[in-house]
Design an enzyme around this catalytic site. Structure first.
Site, mmCIF file in Angstrom:
data_model
loop_
_atom_site.group_PDB
_atom_site.id
_atom_site.type_symbol
_atom_site.label_atom_id
_atom_site.label_comp_id
_atom_site.label_asym_id
_atom_site.label_seq_id
_atom_site.Cartn_x
_atom_site.Cartn_y
_atom_site.Cartn_z
ATOM 1 C CG HIS A 216 -2.228 0.708 0.984
ATOM 2 N ND1 HIS A 216 -2.789 0.866 -0.264
ATOM 3 C CD2 HIS A 216 -3.076 1.324 1.839
ATOM 4 C CE1 HIS A 216 -3.929 1.533 -0.160
ATOM 5 N NE2 HIS A 216 -4.113 1.842 1.110
ATOM 6 N NE ARG A 217 6.628 0.133 1.004
ATOM 7 C CZ ARG A 217 7.901 -0.186 0.758
ATOM 8 N NH1 ARG A 217 8.883 0.482 1.346
ATOM 9 N NH2 ARG A 217 8.193 -1.183 -0.068
#
Length: 439
Positions: free
Chosen positions: A411-412
């Site tokens: 999710h970065r």
């Protein structure tokens, strides 16, 4: 050894000093969490020096052995001495240099307790005396001090030669974490290694089982991945009735004409390859604060080994293979994985990974990302279930073959929309499978 491999363990020397080595002849064996392999010589010559011993951990890029090349000017040519005399003179100079440089360094041979070369080196670098080293409680076999034991000791407080206690400062820990922008995976592994181990009580009826070498390495990489990536999952149910019916119809003919078994795996890999081509920002890796968009689509295929561990051979340029080619590559890699016959380059350069948890009966799973990739897809078990079918004449219930696919993504760099759309693309391709397709 591949972009995600930083070190390997030397397991066996196949040659001794003075042995003649032929071109491409194996010199030693190494092991990582992914594969055990022989390292062949790129030259012909004579083995002059071993720089590491069995069970030493070697970082990628380090020199492991010195080979005198046949036909090259020997060391003795400098003063026209015989080769044996020249080598003896060099060894004597090296010995003198070592004695000079180590005069102020602790002599760890004075203790009766066994310490590996790696533990001794760490102790020397950290200025830990023999007396202090002997006080460290070992968790290894027969109470031996392991790499993790001494790193934990260093991280949580150590006693120097002048008996002053040096505690780990909170700010120092925060600074170490901040440095992960330069090399996130390496630093996260160091942090995981130096964290204090929790003491586990063992009763008389408990069995203590030593983790295998591969098990230890896999555990370290799994912890590092969770510490590095912000894992998020998306799940989607897929109707694979057409795929199941088509395969049942074609598998006998396929095996007769192609000499290969037609499993579901190449079909799923084809779907993933097409989805990666449609959404190329899933085919990336992270390096600090930068994103590397991969040109080639190389899909890792997690395969179970007989001992229960996993290995991930890579299907190179998967988007360029037709179904026959995909089936041949999948079957070959799976067979040689089980036989431990994979070559190092066959587990390198993966850009995305697929794991089939349905093989073990799981409906779905939440796999951990294979660093430095940003996504991994888990395929659940195919089950026949009652399902509502919508038609122009109305809805009815029918028996359909369905499965869940689970997409774990970082999710970065991958938001929920992209992660979900990618999984939906795989599902759409499988649900639209043509029952009349020719191989």
């Amino acid at each position: 050894m591949g972009e995600s491999v930083a070190e390997a363990t030397l397991t066996t020397w196949l040659k001794e000093i003075g042995d003649t080595i032929e071109l491409d002849e194996p010199v030693f064996e190494i092991a990582t969490d992914k594969v055990d392999s022989e390292v062949p010589s790129e030259v012909e010559g004579v083995l002059l020096e071993k720089k590491f011993q069995v069970d030493d951990v070697i970082k990628v890029g380090e020199t492991v052995a010195v080979i005198e090349i046949k036909g090259a000017a020997p060391v003795a040519a400098l003063d026209e001495k015989p080769a044996a005399e020249a080598i003896a003179a060099i060894e004597e100079n090296i010995s003198i240099a070592k004695e000079t440089s180590s005069s102020s360094v602790q002599d760890y041979s004075s203790t009766e307790r066994f310490y590996s070369p790696l533990v001794k080196n760490i102790a020397k670098q950290e200025g830990i005396s023999v007396a202090t080293l002997d006080t460290i409680k070992g968790t290894g076999k027969e109470g031996r001090v392991t790499k993790n034991d001494i790193l934990s000791f260093v991280a949580n407080g150590k006693v120097t030669d002048n008996n002053a206690v040096v505690a780990t400062d909170t700010n120092a820990k925060e600074a170490a974490v901040a440095q992960t922008t330069e090399a996130p995976q390496k630093n996260q592994e160091n942090i995981a290694q130096t964290s204090q181990a929790t003491t586990v009580q063992v009763s008389g009826n408990d069995e203590v089982i030593e983790m295998s070498r591969m098990g230890k390495l896999i555990a370290k990489h799994m912890v590092a991945s969770v510490s590095t990536s912000a894992h998020v999952q998306s799940f989607i149910e897929v109707d694979v009735t057409n795929v199941v019916n088509w395969r049942n119809k074609m598998k006998s003919t396929f095996e007769k004409t192609e000499g290969e078994k037609l499993t579901f795996t190449p079909i799923f890999m084809e779907a993933v390859a097409k989805a990666l081509k449609k959404y190329p920002m899933m085919n990336i890796s992270v390096n600090g604060d930068t994103v590397i968009k991969k040109k080639n689509i190389n899909i890792g295929m997690a395969a179970a080994l007989p001992d229960g561990n996993l290995i991930v051979p890579v299907i190179k340029n998967a988007d360029q293979l037709n179904l026959v080619g995909m089936a041949k590559v999948v079957n070959d890699l799976a067979t040689r994985s089980r036989e431990n016959k994979l070559k190092p380059d066959e587990i390198q350069d993966g850009t995305y990974t697929v794991t089939n948890v349905g093989t073990f009966g799981s409906v779905f799973g939440t796999p951990i990302i294979n660093q430095p990739q940003v996504g991994i897809l888990a395929l659940g078990a195919i089950r026949k279930i009652p399902s509502v079918i919508e038609t122009e004449e109305g809805d009815f219930i029918a028996i359909r073959s369905k499965m869940y696919i689970s997409h774990s993504y970082d999710h970065r760099v991958v938001n929920g929309a992209l992660g979900s759309m990618f999984a939906k693309a795989v599902a759409d391709y499988l649900e639209a499978w043509d029952l009349n397709r020719e191989v």
